[in-house]
Design an enzyme around this catalytic site. Structure first.
Site, short mmCIF file in Angstrom:
data_model
loop_
_atom_site.label_atom_id
_atom_site.label_comp_id
_atom_site.label_asym_id
_atom_site.label_seq_id
_atom_site.Cartn_x
_atom_site.Cartn_y
_atom_site.Cartn_z
N ARG A 1 53.29 -1.52 74.92
CA ARG A 1 52.68 -1.85 73.42
C ARG A 1 52.00 -1.66 72.20
NH1 ARG A 1 55.09 -3.74 77.37
NH2 ARG A 1 54.62 -5.54 78.51
N SER B 1 51.31 -13.43 77.34
CA SER B 1 50.28 -12.65 78.41
C SER B 1 49.47 -12.64 76.89
CB SER B 1 50.48 -11.69 79.03
OG SER B 1 51.55 -11.94 80.03
N GLU C 1 46.11 -7.66 74.23
CA GLU C 1 47.81 -7.59 73.26
C GLU C 1 47.82 -8.37 71.93
OE1 GLU C 1 51.56 -9.02 76.27
OE2 GLU C 1 50.30 -7.45 77.24
#
Length: 301
Positions: free
Chosen positions: A174, A224, A294
Site C-alpha cells: 500500500r 479497509s 491505510e
C-alpha cells in the site's frame, strides 16, 4: 486567495470553484470545503495548473474518485485538483492496457475480463481511480498493482510530465514513491496475460459474491481502514476485541466487516478519527499490535 483565483480564471486552465464542499467527492461522504477546487479537463491543463501553482509557491492536493480518503471537517486550504472526465481514457493493445488516471479501477477490471485478459481480477471490488490505485499500490485477494503495472505517466509538482517505470515507483505494501514525491498520475500502462474468459469471470463472480456477503457496500465507507499487520488480519483483531458495531457519533465499525467504518448518515471526520484512535488503543492493549491506517487523511485540523 481572491487574487490567485482571479489569475487562475484568467489562465483558462479548467473549471474553478471556490469554497466547495468536498464531502460529495468522497465515498465516505465526509469532508469540509476546499478554498479553491480546480477541475482540469486535459493532461495539458493539469500540467499548466501545476506549473502555475509551483511558480507561486501555492500548496495543492489532488483527489481522484475519493475512495480510501478522509477529508477533515475544516476542509483543505489552498488548491484542490480533481481530474476531469476527459482523462477517463482506455485503450487495449493486445495484452497491454493504457488507462487514464481518472478511469474507474473497477470498470477497468470488468472490461479487461471481457477482453479475455487476466491479472486485474483483484481490482473488481476496489472503488477508486486508476491514478489512485497506482499511487496506493492498491490490492486485494493476494495481488496488487505492482504485479501488473508496466509504467505510469506522472506530472510532477513542477509541472514536468515524466514516464516512470514500475521499478521507479518503489512499490511496497500500500505504498509507492509518490507518497513522498508529489505528482499526479495521468495514465497507467498495465501488462496483462491472455486467459480463459470463463475462468476469469468465475473468479470475479466469486469475489463479488464474497463482498456482498461480508462488506457493507450499501453504506458510505472508504474500504479497509487499517493495513493488515504482518502475518495477520486487522478485521480479525478488531472483531475479536469485540468492537463490531462500536459507534462514535455517526461513525460505526461495520457489523459485517470489522475493518470497515461506515457513515450511518451524519458522521463527521472527527467521529471517524476518534473511532480509529479507540480501535488502535484497544487492539494495542489486548494484543500488543499497532494497527496502521491505510486511509489517507487530508485537511486542516
Amino acid at each position: 486567495m481572491q487574487q490567485l483565483i482571479s489569475d487562475l480564471q484568467a489562465a483558462n486552465i479548467g473549471e474553478i470553484r471556490t469554497n466547495e464542499r468536498l464531502a460529495p467527492f468522497t465515498t465516505w461522504r465526509i469532508g469540509g470545503p476546499a478554498d479553491c477546487l480546480i477541475l482540469p479537463q486535459t493532461k495539458e491543463q493539469v500540467a499548466a495548473v501545476i506549473r502555475f501553482l509551483h511558480e507561486r509557491g501555492v500548496p495543492w492536493t489532488v483527489i481522484g474518485r475519493g475512495s480510501n480518503l478522509l477529508i477533515r471537517d475544516k476542509g483543505i486550504r489552498g488548491v484542490v485538483i480533481k481530474l476531469g472526465s476527459t482523462l477517463e481514457t482506455l485503450r487495449f493493445d493486445g495484452a497491454t492496457v493504457y488507462a487514464g488516471g481518472s478511469y474507474s479501477f473497477i470498470k477497468l477490471s470488468v472490461l479487461a475480463a471481457k477482453e479475455g485478459l487476466t491479472g486485474l481480477e483483484f481490482a473488481s471490488g476496489i472503488p477508486g481511480s486508476v491514478g489512485g490505485a497506482v499511487y496506493m499500490n492498491a490490492g486485494a485477494h493476494g495481488s496488487d498493482v505492482s504485479r501488473i503495472l508496466k509504467q505510469a505517466e506522472v506530472i510532477l509538482d513542477t509541472g514536468e510530465l515524466v514516464t516512470m517505470q514500475a521499478e521507479d515507483l518503489q512499490y511496497a505494501y500500500r505504498h509507492s514513491i509518490l507518497h513522498t514525491l508529489p505528482g499526479i498520475v495521468t495514465e497507467a500502462v498495465f501488462e496483462l496475460q491472455v486467459g480463459d474468459r470463463k475462468e476469469i469471470a468465475g473468479a470475479m463472480a466469486a469475489y463479488r459474491d464474497r463482498r456482498r456477503r461480508t462488506q457493507p457496500g450499501h453504506l458510505a465507507c472508504a474500504g479497509s481502514v487499517f493495513r493488515n499487520p504482518e502475518g495477520g488480519f486487522a478485521a480479525k483483531l478488531i472483531e475479536e476485541a469485540g468492537l463490531k458495531g462500536r459507534r462514535v457519533g455517526g461513525a460505526e465499525i461495520s457489523t459485517l466487516h470489522a475493518n470497515f467504518i461506515v457513515n450511518t448518515g451524519d458522521a463527521t471526520a472527527e467521529d471517524v478519527l476518534t473511532l480509529i484512535s479507540e480501535v488502535q488503543q484497544i487492539v494495542l492493549q489486548k494484543y500488543g499490535i499497532s494497527l496502521v491506517p491505510e486511509v489517507l487523511v487530508m485537511g486542516e485540523r
